[in-house]
Design a protein around this motif. Structure first.
Motif, short mmCIF file in Angstrom:
data_model
loop_
_atom_site.label_atom_id
_atom_site.label_comp_id
_atom_site.label_asym_id
_atom_site.label_seq_id
_atom_site.Cartn_x
_atom_site.Cartn_y
_atom_site.Cartn_z
N HIS A 21 -4.33 17.05 35.57
CA HIS A 21 -4.96 18.22 35.42
C HIS A 21 -6.05 18.95 35.52
O HIS A 21 -7.49 17.92 35.56
N ILE A 22 -5.71 19.07 36.79
CA ILE A 22 -7.20 19.77 37.94
C ILE A 22 -7.05 20.99 38.06
O ILE A 22 -5.66 21.96 37.56
N LYS A 23 -8.06 22.08 39.27
CA LYS A 23 -7.83 23.46 38.96
C LYS A 23 -7.48 23.75 40.84
O LYS A 23 -7.90 24.35 41.23
N ASP A 24 -7.68 22.64 41.41
CA ASP A 24 -7.54 22.89 42.70
C ASP A 24 -6.03 23.55 43.42
O ASP A 24 -5.31 23.15 42.85
N LYS A 25 -6.13 24.24 43.53
CA LYS A 25 -5.12 25.36 44.40
C LYS A 25 -3.77 25.21 44.82
O LYS A 25 -2.63 25.31 45.13
N ARG A 26 -4.10 23.30 45.71
CA ARG A 26 -3.14 23.41 45.78
C ARG A 26 -2.48 22.67 45.34
O ARG A 26 -1.35 23.06 45.27
N VAL A 27 -2.87 22.42 44.07
CA VAL A 27 -1.27 21.52 43.33
C VAL A 27 -0.72 22.31 42.70
O VAL A 27 0.30 22.76 41.67
N PHE A 28 -1.09 23.92 42.55
CA PHE A 28 -0.56 25.41 41.83
C PHE A 28 0.71 26.16 42.94
O PHE A 28 1.42 27.30 42.29
N ALA A 29 0.82 25.58 43.90
CA ALA A 29 1.67 25.71 45.17
C ALA A 29 3.00 25.55 45.19
O ALA A 29 2.85 25.25 46.06
N PHE A 30 3.10 24.85 43.59
CA PHE A 30 4.10 24.37 43.66
C PHE A 30 5.99 25.60 44.36
O PHE A 30 5.77 26.95 44.12
N ASP A 31 6.85 24.27 44.61
CA ASP A 31 8.08 25.24 44.99
C ASP A 31 9.12 26.09 43.80
O ASP A 31 8.21 26.09 42.66
N MET A 34 -5.82 10.93 45.02
CA MET A 34 -5.35 11.15 44.49
C MET A 34 -3.63 12.28 44.10
O MET A 34 -3.20 12.19 44.12
N VAL A 35 -4.72 13.09 44.97
CA VAL A 35 -4.59 14.48 45.26
C VAL A 35 -3.59 14.37 45.48
O VAL A 35 -2.33 15.46 46.35
N GLU A 36 -4.56 14.14 46.92
CA GLU A 36 -2.68 14.37 48.13
C GLU A 36 -1.67 13.02 48.15
O GLU A 36 -0.51 13.54 48.47
N ILE A 37 -1.78 12.13 47.04
CA ILE A 37 -0.95 11.45 46.61
C ILE A 37 -0.06 12.39 45.98
O ILE A 37 1.43 12.55 46.39
N TYR A 38 -0.20 13.33 45.20
CA TYR A 38 1.08 14.24 43.95
C TYR A 38 0.82 15.08 45.35
O TYR A 38 2.30 15.56 44.95
N LEU A 39 0.58 15.80 46.05
CA LEU A 39 1.01 16.45 46.75
C LEU A 39 2.19 15.85 48.02
O LEU A 39 3.43 16.84 48.43
N SER A 40 1.48 14.79 48.01
CA SER A 40 3.43 14.28 48.49
C SER A 40 4.50 14.17 48.29
O SER A 40 5.50 14.19 48.77
N GLY A 41 4.48 14.07 47.00
CA GLY A 41 5.71 14.16 46.24
C GLY A 41 5.85 12.51 45.85
O GLY A 41 6.74 12.19 45.36
N TYR A 42 5.26 11.29 46.60
CA TYR A 42 5.91 9.48 46.79
C TYR A 42 4.49 9.40 45.29
O TYR A 42 3.92 8.70 45.43
N LEU A 43 4.97 9.77 44.05
CA LEU A 43 4.03 9.69 42.74
C LEU A 43 4.16 7.94 42.62
O LEU A 43 2.88 7.45 41.94
N ALA A 48 1.56 12.62 35.58
CA ALA A 48 1.81 12.40 36.84
C ALA A 48 2.09 10.71 36.74
O ALA A 48 3.58 10.05 37.21
N MET A 49 1.41 10.42 36.78
CA MET A 49 1.11 9.00 36.15
C MET A 49 1.69 8.34 34.97
O MET A 49 1.54 7.08 34.97
N GLU A 79 8.84 20.85 48.74
CA GLU A 79 7.24 20.70 49.10
C GLU A 79 6.73 21.66 48.76
O GLU A 79 7.09 22.99 47.93
N PHE A 80 5.23 21.60 48.19
CA PHE A 80 4.43 22.23 48.62
C PHE A 80 4.16 23.42 49.16
O PHE A 80 4.01 22.86 50.21
N ASN A 81 4.02 24.84 48.86
CA ASN A 81 3.61 25.09 50.15
C ASN A 81 2.38 24.88 50.50
O ASN A 81 0.77 24.58 49.65
N LYS A 82 1.36 25.73 51.38
CA LYS A 82 0.22 26.19 51.62
C LYS A 82 -0.24 26.66 51.76
O LYS A 82 -0.04 28.20 51.89
#
Length: 260
Positions: free
Chosen positions: A17-27, A175-184, A230-231, A256-259
């Motif tokens: 539940h965030i607005k960080d653009k990195r988590v929107f760059a999904f496949d 938390m964001v880095e864990i989310y982007l890694s996919g290793y929840l 995700a948690m 993987e998330f796109n950059k």
């Protein structure tokens, strides 16, 4: 997610539940999977929600207010924090329950690149594609969880957030880095023990059991794209494990998330 005797496939997608653009760059496979399903299931659907009831629940109904719940020193620190981070005086928040004010201040720890939160964005996409929407929980379900936490504990959590902003911000980025890694499963390494056992039981374990039952009942009848924090997915009491215990085959779809 698929039942043993079924050819129909549903999907379980962990959100944040965030607005960080990195988590929107999904496949693209995320949207493709959503489009394959008949139903979209967020944690809670705002369709038909009594907004007046929700707004009322955010505030204390008696004479209690934050200046009475907190020490003079803590209240002054809260006032200074609200002014700095929410660009506001304390008056609109004086009778707000600490949990909800904490939520507002927590959002400020993350990047605010996008105009909506990720889960709300996915809901809007589902509605755009004319998907039926049914929440895993109701407003009453979520409010009842919050009501079980004493105002004293809510105040404790609020002041923890305010007094240790630097550490909280570091943990938010982790938390964001864990989310982007996919290793929840790495969410289990986050140290949130200071919130106490009640936090895990009320906000994760007990809710997961009810969510798993709702998913089970639903996907027997129609395919669903379940978008949940995700948690809620990991651990012995997470949705993945609970659905497997109910006999479902649950497989990961690597991407993987796109950059951005």
């Amino acid at each position: 997610v698929r039942g043993k005797k079924s050819k129909k496939i549903s999907y379980l997608y962990g959100t944040i539940h965030i607005k960080d653009k990195r988590v929107f760059a999904f496949d693209d496979i995320v949207i493709q999977s959503l489009n394959k399903c008949e139903l979209f299931m967020p944690e809670m659907s705002l369709q038909n929600v009594d907004m007046a009831k929700m707004a009322k629940a955010m505030y204390t109904t008696d004479s209690l207010s934050l200046d009475k719940l907190l020490s003079a020193e803590d209240y002054q620190l809260l006032k200074d924090t609200v002014k700095k981070r929410l660009q506001s005086g304390i008056k609109p928040y004086k009778k707000m329950k600490p949990f909800f004010l904490m939520s507002l201040l927590t959002n400020d720890l993350f990047s605010q690149d996008e105009t909506s939160f990720l889960d709300n964005y996915l809901l809007a996409l589902a509605e755009k594609h004319k998907k039926s929407v049914e929440g895993l929980e109701t407003l009453d379900d979520q409010l009842s969880c919050i009501e079980r936490i004493s105002l004293e504990d809510q105040c404790k959590w609020l002041m923890m957030l305010i007094k240790d902003t630097s550490a909280q911000k570091d943990q938010s980025e982790e938390m964001v880095e864990i989310y982007l890694s996919g290793y929840l499963s790495d969410f289990d390494t986050l140290d949130i023990s200071s919130y106490g056992e009640d936090f895990f039981n009320i906000f994760l374990t007990e809710r997961n059991l009810k969510m798993a039952d709702k998913i089970d009942q639903t996907i027997k009848k129609q395919t669903a794209f379940v978008a949940v924090g995700a948690m809620h997915l990991t651990g012995n009491n997470g949705l993945i494990s609970l659905l497997r215990q109910k006999g479902y085959e649950v497989k990961a779809i690597p991407f993987e998330f796109n950059k951005p």
